[in-house]
Design a protein around this motif. Structure first.
Motif, mmCIF file in Angstrom:
data_model
loop_
_atom_site.group_PDB
_atom_site.id
_atom_site.type_symbol
_atom_site.label_atom_id
_atom_site.label_comp_id
_atom_site.label_asym_id
_atom_site.label_seq_id
_atom_site.Cartn_x
_atom_site.Cartn_y
_atom_site.Cartn_z
ATOM 1 N N ARG A 19 0.820 -1.213 0.000
ATOM 2 C CA ARG A 19 0.000 0.000 0.000
ATOM 3 C C ARG A 19 0.849 1.256 0.000
ATOM 4 N NH1 ARG A 19 -3.322 -1.964 4.992
ATOM 5 N NH2 ARG A 19 -1.221 -2.635 5.374
ATOM 6 N N ALA A 20 2.090 1.156 0.445
ATOM 7 C CA ALA A 20 2.976 2.313 0.490
ATOM 8 C C ALA A 20 3.768 2.486 -0.804
ATOM 9 C CB ALA A 20 3.945 2.177 1.662
ATOM 10 N N SER A 21 3.646 1.531 -1.692
ATOM 11 C CA SER A 21 4.418 1.556 -2.931
ATOM 12 C C SER A 21 3.699 2.378 -3.997
ATOM 13 C CB SER A 21 4.635 0.130 -3.436
ATOM 14 O OG SER A 21 5.233 0.155 -4.699
ATOM 15 N N LEU A 22 4.449 3.113 -4.766
ATOM 16 C CA LEU A 22 3.871 3.876 -5.863
ATOM 17 C C LEU A 22 3.505 2.979 -7.038
ATOM 18 C CD1 LEU A 22 6.194 7.011 -5.849
ATOM 19 C CD2 LEU A 22 3.891 6.799 -4.960
ATOM 20 N N LEU A 23 3.943 1.738 -7.012
ATOM 21 C CA LEU A 23 3.648 0.828 -8.102
ATOM 22 C C LEU A 23 2.224 0.303 -8.045
ATOM 23 C CD1 LEU A 23 6.965 -1.219 -8.188
ATOM 24 C CD2 LEU A 23 6.276 0.651 -9.671
ATOM 25 N N VAL A 24 1.547 0.435 -6.925
ATOM 26 C CA VAL A 24 0.164 -0.008 -6.804
ATOM 27 C C VAL A 24 -0.726 1.108 -7.327
ATOM 28 C CG1 VAL A 24 -1.649 -0.722 -5.214
ATOM 29 C CG2 VAL A 24 0.695 -1.448 -4.835
ATOM 30 N N ARG A 25 -1.467 0.792 -8.351
ATOM 31 C CA ARG A 25 -2.316 1.797 -8.995
ATOM 32 C C ARG A 25 -3.630 1.948 -8.230
ATOM 33 N NH1 ARG A 25 1.965 2.977 -11.100
ATOM 34 N NH2 ARG A 25 2.543 2.338 -13.177
ATOM 35 N N PRO A 26 -4.109 3.167 -8.061
ATOM 36 C CA PRO A 26 -5.358 3.381 -7.317
ATOM 37 C C PRO A 26 -6.551 2.676 -7.956
ATOM 38 C CG PRO A 26 -4.282 5.476 -7.805
ATOM 39 C CD PRO A 26 -3.489 4.410 -8.465
ATOM 40 N N TYR A 27 -6.600 2.626 -9.290
ATOM 41 C CA TYR A 27 -7.734 1.977 -9.936
ATOM 42 C C TYR A 27 -7.737 0.474 -9.672
ATOM 43 C CZ TYR A 27 -4.270 1.010 -13.594
ATOM 44 O OH TYR A 27 -3.160 0.623 -14.274
ATOM 45 N N LEU A 28 -6.566 -0.122 -9.488
ATOM 46 C CA LEU A 28 -6.505 -1.545 -9.174
ATOM 47 C C LEU A 28 -7.051 -1.798 -7.780
ATOM 48 C CD1 LEU A 28 -5.648 -4.400 -9.917
ATOM 49 C CD2 LEU A 28 -3.383 -3.864 -9.020
ATOM 50 N N MET A 29 -6.679 -0.963 -6.839
ATOM 51 C CA MET A 29 -7.191 -1.127 -5.473
ATOM 52 C C MET A 29 -8.700 -0.898 -5.431
ATOM 53 S SD MET A 29 -4.142 0.377 -3.131
ATOM 54 C CE MET A 29 -4.931 -0.185 -1.659
ATOM 55 N N ALA A 30 -9.204 0.062 -6.199
ATOM 56 C CA ALA A 30 -10.643 0.318 -6.239
ATOM 57 C C ALA A 30 -11.380 -0.887 -6.823
ATOM 58 C CB ALA A 30 -10.931 1.574 -7.056
ATOM 59 N N HIS A 31 -10.813 -1.491 -7.842
ATOM 60 C CA HIS A 31 -11.419 -2.673 -8.460
ATOM 61 C C HIS A 31 -11.471 -3.831 -7.470
ATOM 62 C CE1 HIS A 31 -12.469 -5.622 -11.488
ATOM 63 N NE2 HIS A 31 -11.427 -6.347 -11.128
ATOM 64 N N GLU A 32 -10.388 -4.046 -6.737
ATOM 65 C CA GLU A 32 -10.353 -5.125 -5.750
ATOM 66 C C GLU A 32 -11.376 -4.881 -4.641
ATOM 67 O OE1 GLU A 32 -6.302 -5.253 -4.518
ATOM 68 O OE2 GLU A 32 -5.684 -6.444 -6.239
ATOM 69 N N ARG A 33 -11.499 -3.636 -4.199
ATOM 70 C CA ARG A 33 -12.488 -3.319 -3.163
ATOM 71 C C ARG A 33 -13.899 -3.597 -3.665
ATOM 72 N NH1 ARG A 33 -10.867 1.942 -2.758
ATOM 73 N NH2 ARG A 33 -8.685 1.807 -2.250
ATOM 74 N N GLN A 34 -14.178 -3.258 -4.937
ATOM 75 C CA GLN A 34 -15.499 -3.492 -5.508
ATOM 76 C C GLN A 34 -15.794 -4.988 -5.603
ATOM 77 O OE1 GLN A 34 -17.882 -1.302 -6.110
ATOM 78 N NE2 GLN A 34 -19.221 -2.989 -6.664
ATOM 79 N N GLU A 35 -14.780 -5.788 -5.947
ATOM 80 C CA GLU A 35 -14.966 -7.239 -6.001
ATOM 81 C C GLU A 35 -15.320 -7.801 -4.628
ATOM 82 O OE1 GLU A 35 -11.409 -8.885 -7.657
ATOM 83 O OE2 GLU A 35 -12.264 -8.929 -9.667
#
Length: 65
Positions: A19-35
């Protein structure tokens, strides 16, 4: 004065925080939360309606285990 020796992240004792890495894209985290939300809602609806999600039949036909 010499430069500090570079260290590989693979040699660290504790894992890196993704979560602290800049390599994690916000849209990917949003997609995972929606799943996760969708899965939880499906389970709640199934529980409310009394649907057995572990049924071993598809379209009324018993399937192998």
């Amino acid at each position: 004065m010499s430069l500090p020796r570079l260290r590989s992240p693979y040699g660290l004792a504790e894992p890196l925080d993704g979560r602290a890495s800049l390599l994690v894209r916000p849209y990917l985290m949003a997609h995972e939360r929606q799943e996760v939300r969708t899965r939880r809602l499906t389970l709640v609806r199934a529980a409310d309606l009394g649907i057995d999600l572990d049924a071993r039949s598809l379209h009324g036909v018993e399937v192998a285990r």
